[in-house]
Write a protein that holds these residues in place. Structure first.
Motif, mmCIF file in Angstrom:
data_model
loop_
_atom_site.group_PDB
_atom_site.id
_atom_site.type_symbol
_atom_site.label_atom_id
_atom_site.label_comp_id
_atom_site.label_asym_id
_atom_site.label_seq_id
_atom_site.Cartn_x
_atom_site.Cartn_y
_atom_site.Cartn_z
ATOM 1 N N SER A 197 16.626 21.732 21.837
ATOM 2 C CA SER A 197 17.925 21.424 22.104
ATOM 3 C C SER A 197 18.445 20.347 21.288
ATOM 4 C CB SER A 197 18.287 21.371 23.345
ATOM 5 O OG SER A 197 17.646 20.146 23.960
ATOM 6 N N PRO A 198 19.690 20.544 20.563
ATOM 7 C CA PRO A 198 20.310 19.367 19.845
ATOM 8 C C PRO A 198 20.067 18.020 20.348
ATOM 9 C CG PRO A 198 21.586 21.272 19.841
ATOM 10 C CD PRO A 198 20.560 21.462 20.819
ATOM 11 N N GLU A 199 20.401 17.829 21.651
ATOM 12 C CA GLU A 199 20.105 16.481 22.593
ATOM 13 C C GLU A 199 18.905 15.919 22.563
ATOM 14 O OE1 GLU A 199 20.442 19.646 25.880
ATOM 15 O OE2 GLU A 199 21.278 19.429 23.915
ATOM 16 N N LYS A 200 17.572 16.865 22.240
ATOM 17 C CA LYS A 200 16.366 16.483 22.228
ATOM 18 C C LYS A 200 16.016 16.116 20.855
ATOM 19 C CE LYS A 200 14.853 18.524 26.742
ATOM 20 N NZ LYS A 200 14.042 19.583 27.031
ATOM 21 N N ARG A 201 16.700 16.634 19.664
ATOM 22 C CA ARG A 201 16.154 16.732 18.418
ATOM 23 C C ARG A 201 16.296 15.414 17.624
ATOM 24 N NH1 ARG A 201 19.071 21.086 15.664
ATOM 25 N NH2 ARG A 201 19.084 22.150 17.649
ATOM 26 N N ALA A 209 9.398 7.979 6.471
ATOM 27 C CA ALA A 209 8.919 9.007 5.761
ATOM 28 C C ALA A 209 9.561 10.190 6.134
ATOM 29 C CB ALA A 209 7.555 9.131 5.988
ATOM 30 N N PHE A 210 10.404 10.348 7.348
ATOM 31 C CA PHE A 210 10.824 11.743 7.447
ATOM 32 C C PHE A 210 12.529 11.699 7.476
ATOM 33 C CE2 PHE A 210 6.720 11.259 9.556
ATOM 34 C CZ PHE A 210 6.229 12.468 9.662
ATOM 35 N N ASN A 211 13.278 10.959 6.623
ATOM 36 C CA ASN A 211 14.528 11.170 6.507
ATOM 37 C C ASN A 211 14.956 12.630 5.843
ATOM 38 O OD1 ASN A 211 15.465 8.520 7.283
ATOM 39 N ND2 ASN A 211 14.296 7.852 5.332
ATOM 40 N N TYR A 212 14.246 13.190 4.903
ATOM 41 C CA TYR A 212 14.436 14.368 4.336
ATOM 42 C C TYR A 212 14.074 15.526 5.394
ATOM 43 C CZ TYR A 212 14.459 12.316 -0.280
ATOM 44 O OH TYR A 212 15.107 11.542 -1.240
ATOM 45 N N PHE A 213 13.088 15.313 6.305
ATOM 46 C CA PHE A 213 12.688 16.288 7.343
ATOM 47 C C PHE A 213 13.746 16.434 8.200
ATOM 48 C CE2 PHE A 213 11.091 17.703 11.322
ATOM 49 C CZ PHE A 213 9.932 18.681 10.945
ATOM 50 N N ALA A 214 14.500 15.135 8.469
ATOM 51 C CA ALA A 214 15.571 15.241 9.556
ATOM 52 C C ALA A 214 16.543 15.873 9.119
ATOM 53 C CB ALA A 214 15.873 13.644 10.060
ATOM 54 N N ARG A 215 17.085 15.585 7.807
ATOM 55 C CA ARG A 215 18.397 16.376 7.215
ATOM 56 C C ARG A 215 17.968 17.735 7.331
ATOM 57 N NH1 ARG A 215 19.685 14.823 1.265
ATOM 58 N NH2 ARG A 215 17.919 16.093 0.787
ATOM 59 N N ALA A 216 16.842 18.205 6.654
ATOM 60 C CA ALA A 216 16.763 19.522 6.496
ATOM 61 C C ALA A 216 16.324 20.373 7.946
ATOM 62 C CB ALA A 216 15.401 19.806 5.708
ATOM 63 N N TYR A 217 15.761 19.588 9.029
ATOM 64 C CA TYR A 217 15.310 20.457 9.880
ATOM 65 C C TYR A 217 15.935 19.972 11.610
ATOM 66 C CZ TYR A 217 12.156 21.881 6.319
ATOM 67 O OH TYR A 217 11.636 22.355 5.166
ATOM 68 N N ALA A 219 18.764 18.105 11.968
ATOM 69 C CA ALA A 219 20.310 17.783 11.867
ATOM 70 C C ALA A 219 20.763 19.231 12.330
ATOM 71 C CB ALA A 219 20.815 17.234 10.735
ATOM 72 N N THR A 220 22.172 19.106 12.830
ATOM 73 C CA THR A 220 22.894 20.422 13.100
ATOM 74 C C THR A 220 23.611 20.712 11.930
ATOM 75 O OG1 THR A 220 24.650 19.134 13.785
ATOM 76 C CG2 THR A 220 23.327 19.482 15.631
ATOM 77 N N ARG A 221 24.225 22.130 12.018
ATOM 78 C CA ARG A 221 24.731 22.302 10.673
ATOM 79 C C ARG A 221 26.072 21.513 10.437
ATOM 80 N NH1 ARG A 221 26.252 28.840 10.318
ATOM 81 N NH2 ARG A 221 23.805 28.367 10.426
ATOM 82 N N LYS A 222 26.882 21.069 11.486
ATOM 83 C CA LYS A 222 27.879 20.183 11.235
ATOM 84 C C LYS A 222 27.308 18.711 10.778
ATOM 85 C CE LYS A 222 31.713 18.068 13.722
ATOM 86 N NZ LYS A 222 32.641 18.127 14.931
ATOM 87 N N GLU A 223 26.332 18.288 11.318
ATOM 88 C CA GLU A 223 25.876 16.989 10.694
ATOM 89 C C GLU A 223 25.603 17.079 9.272
ATOM 90 O OE1 GLU A 223 24.271 15.324 15.113
ATOM 91 O OE2 GLU A 223 22.881 16.189 13.548
ATOM 92 N N LYS A 224 24.815 17.980 8.859
ATOM 93 C CA LYS A 224 24.726 18.201 7.361
ATOM 94 C C LYS A 224 25.856 18.369 6.530
ATOM 95 C CE LYS A 224 20.423 20.929 8.665
ATOM 96 N NZ LYS A 224 19.837 22.262 8.277
ATOM 97 N N THR A 225 26.925 18.892 7.151
ATOM 98 C CA THR A 225 28.172 19.366 6.382
ATOM 99 C C THR A 225 28.776 17.744 6.014
ATOM 100 O OG1 THR A 225 28.387 21.395 7.228
ATOM 101 C CG2 THR A 225 30.310 20.262 6.308
ATOM 102 N N VAL A 226 28.788 16.984 7.056
ATOM 103 C CA VAL A 226 29.395 15.760 6.791
ATOM 104 C C VAL A 226 28.822 14.531 6.837
ATOM 105 C CG1 VAL A 226 31.553 16.739 8.415
ATOM 106 C CG2 VAL A 226 29.486 15.482 9.761
ATOM 107 N N GLU A 227 27.397 14.740 6.418
ATOM 108 C CA GLU A 227 26.379 13.738 6.233
ATOM 109 C C GLU A 227 26.220 12.735 7.361
ATOM 110 O OE1 GLU A 227 24.339 13.263 3.528
ATOM 111 O OE2 GLU A 227 24.899 15.197 2.876
ATOM 112 N N MET A 228 26.190 13.102 8.624
ATOM 113 C CA MET A 228 26.149 12.503 9.808
ATOM 114 C C MET A 228 24.799 12.611 10.624
ATOM 115 S SD MET A 228 28.526 10.574 10.152
ATOM 116 C CE MET A 228 28.805 9.926 11.681
ATOM 117 N N TRP A 229 23.842 13.064 9.825
ATOM 118 C CA TRP A 229 22.485 13.272 10.211
ATOM 119 C C TRP A 229 21.365 12.016 10.581
ATOM 120 C CZ3 TRP A 229 18.581 11.623 7.142
ATOM 121 C CH2 TRP A 229 18.930 11.378 5.751
ATOM 122 N N GLY A 230 21.837 11.078 10.197
ATOM 123 C CA GLY A 230 21.050 9.867 9.963
ATOM 124 C C GLY A 230 20.451 9.226 11.420
ATOM 125 N N LYS A 231 21.219 9.679 12.479
ATOM 126 C CA LYS A 231 20.740 9.250 13.663
ATOM 127 C C LYS A 231 19.580 10.091 14.359
ATOM 128 C CE LYS A 231 23.800 12.773 16.042
ATOM 129 N NZ LYS A 231 25.132 12.906 16.713
#
Length: 338
Positions: A197-201, A209-217, A219-231
């Motif tokens: 679930s997104p609240e646990k992800r 080492a896992f920034n690319y992993f976080a962005r690809a896998y 993050a939610t679709r919306k977070e990827k769109t607006v580049e807000m996946w860093g958290k």
């Protein structure tokens, strides 16, 4: 000169091999074989993740070895005795680039070598927008996004085909199958991570080492769109692990974990656990119930030789399984408190 260097290193390796056993002896035997004259292409890769692609694409037409072995940190690796001969003997050298191999002696040797190819550097010329940058430094860990890593396959095919055009068809067929397998793996990891679930992800690991992993896998679709996946992922150590963290680093991670109600921290196979333990200890003093996953992640290195994690796909599959298991609380209590 090149043949004399090969003969010299063969003598050294033969002597060492006589008093070696286990994996060390096997590795020395492999290197010794690599130095011998033969028809196959001698390929030297800086890290195991590249070597695994070369193995699959090249098939029986390449003789391949890895420069940085085991759990050695590729960020800080410096040339040691025998490495110069490997660089000299190689027909083709593939390295990650984009800031990974930044030990001065290795960096200089790779960047000035006429037969060395930077996979990251070549890809960045074509698709710079895909690469991440933090505080002016490129993040070199793009193998953590399988959809990005598969883009290096055509680069390897091109270089192998240029050196051995008679085997071009074989390289292209192997590469085509590998591209399909990597796409399948990419989609499978997406499926696995959406099972959280997104609240646990959220991922807290040893170093960045896992920034690319976080962005690809993660993050939610919306977070990827607006580049807000860093958290979605944080680490006490930076892009290159240093094992030294400040009290502000510890506080930053604890604040993040408190904000998103996180408990689990992940260690990495080739990074000291000390930083993660310090966070758990500091948290316990404030009544925060942090735990460390008993299974480690593979960040800058693949798994031990002979294990299922000793391949690129196996490494990523392991990481996805462990992250899903612990974030979903499916680990049956297999976690450590300090």
């Amino acid at each position: 000169m090149r043949k004399l260097a090969q003969l010299f290193i063969l003598i050294i390796l033969a002597t060492l091999s006589a008093c070696s056993n286990g994996n060390v002896g096997e590795q020395q035997s492999k290197v010794q074989s690599w130095f011998q004259e033969e028809d196959r292409i001698k390929v030297l890769s800086s890290i195991g993740m590249i070597d695994d692609l070369v193995r699959i694409i090249g098939g029986d037409h390449v003789n391949h070895i890895t420069l940085i072995l085991g759990n050695i940190d590729p960020h800080a690796y410096e040339l040691v005795k025998g490495d110069g001969e490997k660089l000299e003997a190689a027909d083709i050298i593939f390295y990650n680039g984009v800031g990974l191999e930044h030990g001065p002696s290795l960096k200089r040797s790779l960047e000035t070598h006429p037969r060395a190819i930077s996979l990251g550097g070549t890809l960045r010329k074509r698709s710079a927008h895909l690469f991440l940058e933090f505080d002016g430094l490129l993040d070199p860990h793009f193998w953590m996004d399988v959809s990005m890593w598969r883009r290096t396959v055509p680069i390897i095919i091109k270089e192998l085909s240029h050196f051995a055009p008679s085997h071009k068809k074989s390289f292209e067929e192997n590469g085509r199958q590998l591209m399909e397998d990597l796409l399948t793996e990419h989609e499978e990891i997406i499926k696995m991570m959406t099972g959280i679930s997104p609240e646990k992800r959220f991922l807290v690991s040893s170093h960045d080492a896992f920034n690319y992993f976080a962005r690809a896998y993660l993050a939610t679709r919306k977070e990827k769109t607006v580049e807000m996946w860093g958290k979605r992922c944080v680490s006490p150590e930076g892009l290159a692990p240093e094992s030294q963290i400040s009290t502000s680093d510890i506080q930053r991670i604890m604040d993040h974990m408190k904000m998103f109600n996180l408990r689990v921290l992940f260690t990495e196979s080739n990074v000291s656990k000390d930083s993660i333990k310090k966070i758990v200890d500091a948290g316990s003093q404030l009544g925060m119930d942090f735990v460390i996953a008993d299974e480690t992640l593979f960040g800058d290195a693949m798994g031990p030789e002979g294990s299922s994690e000793a391949t690129y796909i196996g490494m990523l599959r392991h990481n996805a399984r462990v992250i899903k298991t612990y974030l979903n609380g499916e680990n049956d209590g297999n976690q450590t408190k300090y």
